[in-house]
Write a protein that holds these residues in place. Structure first.
Motif, short mmCIF file in Angstrom:
data_model
loop_
_atom_site.label_atom_id
_atom_site.label_comp_id
_atom_site.label_asym_id
_atom_site.label_seq_id
_atom_site.Cartn_x
_atom_site.Cartn_y
_atom_site.Cartn_z
N GLY A 79 0.80 -1.24 0.01
CA GLY A 79 0.14 0.06 0.00
C GLY A 79 0.78 1.40 -0.01
O GLY A 79 0.60 2.27 -0.73
N ARG A 80 1.90 1.18 0.75
CA ARG A 80 3.10 2.25 1.02
C ARG A 80 3.34 2.64 -0.35
O ARG A 80 3.82 3.68 -1.01
N TRP A 81 4.02 1.65 -1.12
CA TRP A 81 4.55 1.56 -2.46
C TRP A 81 3.84 2.11 -3.65
O TRP A 81 3.84 2.98 -4.45
N LEU A 82 2.34 1.68 -3.62
CA LEU A 82 1.32 2.17 -4.42
C LEU A 82 1.18 3.59 -4.33
O LEU A 82 0.76 4.24 -5.17
N THR A 83 1.21 4.26 -3.14
CA THR A 83 0.66 5.46 -2.74
C THR A 83 2.19 6.35 -2.79
O THR A 83 2.09 7.42 -2.33
N LEU A 84 3.15 5.82 -3.16
CA LEU A 84 4.57 6.38 -3.29
C LEU A 84 4.84 6.89 -1.73
O LEU A 84 5.71 8.03 -2.00
N GLN A 85 4.95 6.05 -1.11
CA GLN A 85 5.37 6.35 0.14
C GLN A 85 6.62 5.48 0.52
O GLN A 85 6.77 4.32 -0.06
N GLY A 86 7.77 5.76 1.39
CA GLY A 86 8.70 5.09 1.56
C GLY A 86 8.34 3.74 2.68
O GLY A 86 7.35 3.81 3.28
N ALA A 87 9.48 2.79 2.61
CA ALA A 87 9.17 1.55 3.38
C ALA A 87 10.54 1.11 3.50
O ALA A 87 11.17 0.78 2.92
N GLN A 88 10.75 1.00 4.83
CA GLN A 88 12.26 0.43 5.18
C GLN A 88 12.05 -1.01 5.61
O GLN A 88 11.28 -1.38 6.19
N ARG A 89 12.90 -1.89 5.08
CA ARG A 89 12.88 -3.45 5.46
C ARG A 89 14.03 -4.00 5.03
O ARG A 89 14.32 -3.87 3.65
N ASP A 90 14.89 -4.45 5.83
CA ASP A 90 15.85 -5.45 5.44
C ASP A 90 15.63 -6.84 6.08
O ASP A 90 15.51 -7.14 7.28
N SER A 91 15.53 -7.77 5.09
CA SER A 91 15.09 -9.19 5.53
C SER A 91 16.36 -9.86 6.11
O SER A 91 17.26 -9.62 5.61
N VAL A 92 16.09 -10.48 7.22
CA VAL A 92 17.30 -11.28 7.89
C VAL A 92 16.64 -12.53 8.25
O VAL A 92 15.63 -12.77 8.49
N PRO A 93 17.39 -13.50 8.24
CA PRO A 93 17.20 -15.04 8.51
C PRO A 93 16.91 -15.05 10.33
O PRO A 93 17.51 -14.15 10.89
N LEU A 94 16.27 -15.99 10.52
CA LEU A 94 15.93 -16.22 11.95
C LEU A 94 17.17 -16.13 12.83
O LEU A 94 17.21 -15.81 13.87
#
Length: 261
Positions: A79-94
């Motif tokens: 939803g944030r991407w579709l509305t041109l808003q930023g989103a922080q996320r760095d995927s890491v393993p458990l």
């Protein structure tokens, strides 16, 4: 008196005069033709209605299989991407996440995580008659994960009804360890902050693997409402919740066997 014979032209003219009499039959026949077409349209609609749930199920199962190896985005992120808003996320393993954070989340959100099949039926029955609607207390970590990945935010019986079969499916396809890993990578921990790695770096300036027990408890304390609560600048109320979570963390230590390889 002799009757004169008709000429060929007269006979031809009489035949031509008879032609219009057949037109009402043609019109009647034309009026009857849409009926089979209507029946065909109804059959097509019935087929689509029948096939739609099967197609949705197949699509969901395909996504679940893909997400068993690829970390998915959450619907809030989309939803944030579709509305041109930023989103922080760095995927890491458990294994790159501090065990204290996993303990804190289980102590806060779902102490029976390793004991159910994705749905805590006993807890769910307790809130069926809740006048305020489905409560977060009945939501397992698995249910919250499928809500974040497949559904929309907000409380409703429709969404809760969809969460239940999806949670059972996710538990069967992903297993406990992968479910916890996805949850910690899609959960929101602030405005536009998704996943524990981004949250740890944003609020504590460190990696998720280096979180202390106190910091882990603060992150777990804000999960129910990460927009109004802050792990980095906790209010007295948030600190109190974190303190209660930290005191319960030792109780779930023996209930984390399903997360071991």
């Amino acid at each position: 008196m002799a009757v004169p014979e008709e000429s060929e032209a007269e006979r031809h003219g009489r035949d031509l005069r008879r032609i219009p009499a057949s037109r009402p039959l043609a019109r009647a026949s034309a009026a009857r033709t849409p009926a089979p077409r209507r029946r065909t349209g109804l059959r097509r609609a019935a087929t689509l209605i029948t096939l739609a749930p099967i197609a949705i199920l197949a699509f969901t199962l395909t996504l679940a299989l893909v997400y068993s190896v690829v970390t998915p985005p959450s619907t809030l992120m989309l939803g944030r991407w579709l509305t041109l808003q930023g989103a922080q996320r760095d995927s890491v393993p458990l294994e790159a996440i501090a065990p204290a954070l996993v303990q804190a989340v289980m102590a806060s959100e779902d102490q029976r995580f390793c004991l159910h099949n994705g749905v805590d039926w006993s807890a769910l029955r307790e809130v069926v008659d809740d006048e305020e609607g489905p409560s977060r207390g009945a939501s397992t970590i698995t249910m919250q994960t499928v809500k974040n990945v497949f559904l929309w935010p907000g409380r409703s019986y429709i969404r809760k009804g969809l969460e239940i079969p999806l949670a059972v499916l996710a538990d069967a396809v992903w297993g406990k360890r992968r479910t916890m890993e996805i949850y910690l990578n899609v959960a929101e921990w602030g405005e536009g902050i998704f996943g524990v790695e981004a949250a740890a770096r944003h609020w504590f300036r460190k990696s998720a693997r280096d979180l202390s027990r106190g910091e882990a408890a603060l992150l777990a304390a804000v999960l129910p409402n990460p927009i109004l609560r802050s792990a980095g600048k906790p209010t007295r109320g948030v600190r109190a919740i974190a303190g209660r979570i930290q005191s319960r963390m030792g109780q779930v230590d023996g209930l984390m066997g399903c997360l071991k390889r």
